[in-house]
Structures are given as C-alpha cells and as structure tokens.
Write a protein that holds these residues in place. Structure first.
Motif, short mmCIF file in Angstrom:
data_model
loop_
_atom_site.label_atom_id
_atom_site.label_comp_id
_atom_site.label_asym_id
_atom_site.label_seq_id
_atom_site.Cartn_x
_atom_site.Cartn_y
_atom_site.Cartn_z
N ILE A 42 -15.64 2.20 -27.72
CA ILE A 42 -16.83 2.96 -28.13
C ILE A 42 -16.35 3.85 -29.28
N LEU A 43 -15.12 4.23 -29.37
CA LEU A 43 -14.60 4.86 -30.51
C LEU A 43 -14.34 3.95 -31.70
N PHE A 44 -14.08 2.62 -31.65
CA PHE A 44 -14.10 1.83 -32.55
C PHE A 44 -15.32 1.69 -33.09
N GLU A 45 -16.42 1.24 -32.38
CA GLU A 45 -17.94 1.20 -32.60
C GLU A 45 -18.37 2.35 -33.29
N LEU A 46 -18.11 3.45 -32.86
CA LEU A 46 -18.96 4.68 -33.55
C LEU A 46 -18.26 4.66 -35.05
N LYS A 85 -29.02 8.82 -31.32
CA LYS A 85 -28.87 8.69 -29.79
C LYS A 85 -29.17 7.38 -29.65
N GLU A 86 -30.22 6.72 -30.32
CA GLU A 86 -30.56 5.55 -29.87
C GLU A 86 -29.54 4.32 -30.27
N ALA A 87 -28.66 4.62 -31.08
CA ALA A 87 -27.73 3.61 -31.50
C ALA A 87 -26.60 3.77 -30.83
N VAL A 88 -26.30 4.94 -30.05
CA VAL A 88 -25.25 5.03 -29.21
C VAL A 88 -25.84 4.51 -27.63
N LYS A 89 -27.05 4.70 -27.58
CA LYS A 89 -27.62 4.08 -26.29
C LYS A 89 -27.49 2.39 -26.19
N GLN A 90 -27.76 1.81 -27.28
CA GLN A 90 -27.67 0.52 -27.33
C GLN A 90 -26.28 0.26 -27.33
N LEU A 91 -25.35 0.82 -27.87
CA LEU A 91 -23.86 0.45 -27.83
C LEU A 91 -23.37 0.55 -26.26
N LEU A 92 -23.75 1.51 -25.59
CA LEU A 92 -23.41 1.58 -23.99
C LEU A 92 -24.12 0.59 -23.19
N MET A 103 -19.84 14.92 -27.94
CA MET A 103 -20.01 13.83 -26.76
C MET A 103 -18.65 13.86 -26.05
N VAL A 104 -19.01 13.84 -24.53
CA VAL A 104 -18.03 13.97 -23.65
C VAL A 104 -17.87 12.69 -22.60
N PHE A 105 -17.03 12.11 -22.53
CA PHE A 105 -16.72 11.10 -22.11
C PHE A 105 -16.28 11.32 -20.29
N CYS A 106 -16.93 10.99 -19.80
CA CYS A 106 -16.79 11.21 -18.26
C CYS A 106 -16.52 9.84 -17.30
N GLY A 107 -15.32 9.96 -16.85
CA GLY A 107 -15.01 8.78 -16.08
C GLY A 107 -15.03 7.46 -16.83
N VAL A 108 -14.76 7.27 -18.20
CA VAL A 108 -14.87 6.32 -18.92
C VAL A 108 -13.66 5.45 -18.95
N ASN A 109 -13.62 4.28 -18.72
CA ASN A 109 -12.02 3.64 -18.63
C ASN A 109 -11.88 3.30 -19.89
N GLU A 110 -10.52 3.22 -20.15
CA GLU A 110 -9.55 3.09 -21.45
C GLU A 110 -10.32 2.09 -22.05
N LYS A 111 -10.49 0.74 -21.44
CA LYS A 111 -11.19 -0.37 -22.42
C LYS A 111 -12.33 0.22 -23.21
N HIS A 112 -13.53 0.55 -22.28
CA HIS A 112 -14.58 1.09 -22.86
C HIS A 112 -14.38 2.07 -23.84
N PHE A 113 -13.61 3.20 -23.53
CA PHE A 113 -13.32 4.32 -24.46
C PHE A 113 -12.86 3.81 -25.59
N PRO A 115 -24.55 -2.60 -22.82
CA PRO A 115 -23.74 -3.58 -22.46
C PRO A 115 -22.61 -3.37 -21.44
N MET A 116 -22.29 -2.15 -21.55
CA MET A 116 -20.86 -1.64 -20.59
C MET A 116 -21.49 -1.03 -19.67
N LYS A 117 -22.94 -0.71 -19.52
CA LYS A 117 -23.45 -0.23 -18.21
C LYS A 117 -22.96 1.03 -18.19
N ILE A 118 -22.66 2.06 -19.10
CA ILE A 118 -22.50 3.33 -19.29
C ILE A 118 -23.67 4.31 -19.42
N ARG A 119 -23.95 5.19 -18.52
CA ARG A 119 -24.96 6.14 -18.44
C ARG A 119 -25.15 7.03 -19.71
N LEU A 120 -25.90 7.25 -20.33
CA LEU A 120 -26.20 8.51 -21.30
C LEU A 120 -26.86 9.65 -21.07
#
Length: 120
Positions: free
Chosen positions: A76-80, A12-19, A63-73, A21-26
């Motif tokens: 995120i998948l690449f970084e995961l 979870k912490e690694a995902v939080k750090q990934l998100l 993991m459920v993506f809610c309103g995440v724009n295509e660029k961020h999506f 800079p994109m200002k995406i809430r977890l």
C-alpha cells in the motif's frame, strides 16, 4: 480483519481500487467523529456518549492502518507513492493509541512531523 480508516483523503476512489484486490476494508472518518477513539472507529463501535465534533476540522488528510499485515502494508505504501496519492499523515493502530481520539492522533502526528523537520 484488515481495515484502513481515512480522513480528508481526496483520492478516496483510487485508494479503494488499490485495496480491493487485497480485500481490505476502507472506512471514511467524518468530521463529526473526530472526537471518537481510533479503536472504536476501527471496531465500528462509536461511543454514543462522545459528543459530535463541531469545531473547525483539520484540513490535513489521515490514513490509519488497522490490523493490516506487513506484506499489504508495504504494498500500500509503495502504491501510494507510485500513484502519487497524497496523504499528510499515516499511522498504525496500536495498543498505545487505540484510545486516542482522531484529533489527539493528528495532534501527535503534527508534533512528530514538526520535530522531525527541526531535526530533533
């Protein structure tokens, strides 16, 4: 607002750090909320009439993506993948699945995964 719901994600912490800079809430889904609808959880409007889940909770991660724009999506998948952060199931909140409970979504994803493995 871009948001990601997670359930049973061990890193979870690694995902939080990934998100960050994109200002995406977890938001983490608790086992007691598995009967809540995905849409309600995404909007932080838990249905008080829905009884808490008390059964044997699934062990798979979600993991459920809610309103995440295509660029961020895509990022995120690449970084995961790059950081080897395991997530069993990934889904996007849609008009079709927003009323499904977390359990129902996981059941559908399990069916799809099994069907894919069998080559159907």
């Amino acid at each position: 607002m871009e948001k990601i719901l997670i359930y049973q994600v061990k890193e979870k912490e690694a995902v939080k750090q990934l998100l960050a800079p994109m200002k995406i809430r977890l938001e983490e889904i608790e086992a007691t909320d598995l009967r809540q609808s995905i849409g309600d959880l995404a909007e932080e409007k838990k249905n008080v009439l829905t009884a808490p889940f008390t059964g044997s909770a699934p062990q798979e991660s979600l993991m459920v993506f809610c309103g995440v724009n295509e660029k961020h999506f895509d990022k995120i998948l690449f970084e995961l993948r790059r950081k080897q952060i395991p997530v069993d199931y990934k889904a996007v909140l849609t008009p079709s699945n927003r009323k499904w409970s977390v359990l129902m979504l996981m059941l559908e994803l399990t069916k799809e995964k099994n069907s894919f493995r069998q080559g159907n």
